[in-house]
Design an enzyme around this catalytic site. Structure first.
Site, PDB file in Angstrom:
ATOM      1  N   CYS A   7       0.847  -1.050  -0.050  1.00  0.00           N
ATOM      2  CA  CYS A   7       0.062   0.108  -0.052  1.00  0.00           C
ATOM      3  C   CYS A   7       0.899   1.202  -0.094  1.00  0.00           C
ATOM      4  O   CYS A   7       0.485   2.321  -0.989  1.00  0.00           O
ATOM      5  CB  CYS A   7      -1.031  -0.229   1.409  1.00  0.00           C
ATOM      6  SG  CYS A   7      -2.573  -1.166   0.908  1.00  0.00           S
TER       7      CYS A   7
ATOM      8  N   HIS B 159      -0.302 -10.050  -4.504  1.00  0.00           N
ATOM      9  CA  HIS B 159       0.378  -9.714  -5.633  1.00  0.00           C
ATOM     10  C   HIS B 159       0.684 -10.917  -6.514  1.00  0.00           C
ATOM     11  O   HIS B 159       0.721 -12.245  -6.167  1.00  0.00           O
ATOM     12  CB  HIS B 159       1.760  -9.210  -5.107  1.00  0.00           C
ATOM     13  CG  HIS B 159       2.551  -9.973  -3.895  1.00  0.00           C
ATOM     14  ND1 HIS B 159       2.119 -10.058  -2.795  1.00  0.00           N
ATOM     15  CD2 HIS B 159       3.682 -10.765  -4.556  1.00  0.00           C
ATOM     16  CE1 HIS B 159       2.930 -10.862  -2.192  1.00  0.00           C
ATOM     17  NE2 HIS B 159       3.713 -11.464  -3.212  1.00  0.00           N
TER      18      HIS B 159
HETATM   19  P1  5GP Z   1       6.247 -13.256  -1.706  1.00  0.00           P
HETATM   20  O1  5GP Z   1       7.463 -13.829  -0.980  1.00  0.00           O
HETATM   21  O2  5GP Z   1       5.209 -12.691  -0.576  1.00  0.00           O
HETATM   22  O3  5GP Z   1       5.317 -13.793  -2.682  1.00  0.00           O
HETATM   23  O4  5GP Z   1       6.748 -11.782  -2.594  1.00  0.00           O
HETATM   24  C1  5GP Z   1       7.221 -10.575  -2.003  1.00  0.00           C
HETATM   25  C2  5GP Z   1       7.875 -10.241  -3.003  1.00  0.00           C
HETATM   26  O5  5GP Z   1       8.098  -8.665  -2.616  1.00  0.00           O
HETATM   27  C3  5GP Z   1       9.493 -10.746  -2.782  1.00  0.00           C
HETATM   28  O6  5GP Z   1       9.734 -11.459  -4.210  1.00  0.00           O
HETATM   29  C4  5GP Z   1      10.317  -9.438  -2.318  1.00  0.00           C
HETATM   30  O7  5GP Z   1      11.426  -9.702  -2.970  1.00  0.00           O
HETATM   31  C5  5GP Z   1       9.493  -8.366  -2.725  1.00  0.00           C
HETATM   32  N1  5GP Z   1       9.772  -7.193  -1.964  1.00  0.00           N
HETATM   33  C6  5GP Z   1       9.871  -7.181  -0.632  1.00  0.00           C
HETATM   34  N2  5GP Z   1       9.838  -5.764  -0.199  1.00  0.00           N
HETATM   35  C7  5GP Z   1      10.078  -5.108  -1.625  1.00  0.00           C
HETATM   36  C8  5GP Z   1      10.254  -3.632  -1.719  1.00  0.00           C
HETATM   37  O8  5GP Z   1      10.473  -2.814  -0.635  1.00  0.00           O
HETATM   38  N3  5GP Z   1      10.303  -3.259  -3.119  1.00  0.00           N
HETATM   39  C9  5GP Z   1      10.105  -4.001  -3.713  1.00  0.00           C
HETATM   40  N4  5GP Z   1      10.243  -3.598  -5.210  1.00  0.00           N
HETATM   41  N5  5GP Z   1       9.852  -5.327  -3.870  1.00  0.00           N
HETATM   42  C10 5GP Z   1       9.844  -5.863  -2.557  1.00  0.00           C
HETATM   43 ZN    ZN Z   2      -1.746  -3.335   1.063  1.00  0.00          ZN
END
Ligand code: 5GP
Ligand code: ZN
Length: 113
Positions: free
Chosen positions: A6, A99
């Protein structure tokens, strides 16, 4: 609300934007697992796939339309790519704002990337 994505959508936390419209925001993952690694998120805060209902699911089909468009624009449509959403801790979800990962630009393995 204390939600990282967000804050990225609102611009409070900077990101490398790839695409934006009234309901969707897309930006490069900070820790890319593939040469192309984009995150596509609904602007509405939904915590995970568990929050998808008949009332809000239109944004999900729109996200897949955006994913196909971005795959073409980023040059991975022909070779192939993957769209993944991790739902819940056991699936590896670390950010609890829904996401979809768009991954491509290499031969992808059996894990997420
Ligand atoms: P999940 O593990 O929840 O499926 O994916 C979260 C993703 O968000 C990860 O691939 C991680 O690298 C990415 N991510 C985490 N923090 C940030 C951030 O501050 N900026 C960006 N651009 N990506 C982020
Ligand atoms: Zn959110």
């Amino acid at each position: 609300m204390d939600c990282l994505f967000c804050k990225i959508i609102s611009g409070e936390i900077p990101s490398k934007k790839v695409y934006e419209d009234e309901s969707v925001y897309a930006f490069y993952d900070i820790n890319p697992m593939a040469p192309v690694h984009v995150l596509i998120v609904p602007k509405q805060h939904l915590s995970s796939m568990n929050d998808i209902t008949a009332e809000n699911s239109a944004v999900v089909s729109h996200i897949f339309e955006v994913a196909a468009q971005l795959a073409r624009e980023l040059g991975i449509a022909e070779d192939g790519y993957r769209v993944v959403s991790n739902c819940g801790a056991a699936a590896g979800q670390t950010v609890f704002h829904l996401h979809f990962h768009l991954l491509g630009g290499k031969k992808l393995g059996l894990n997420m990337a």
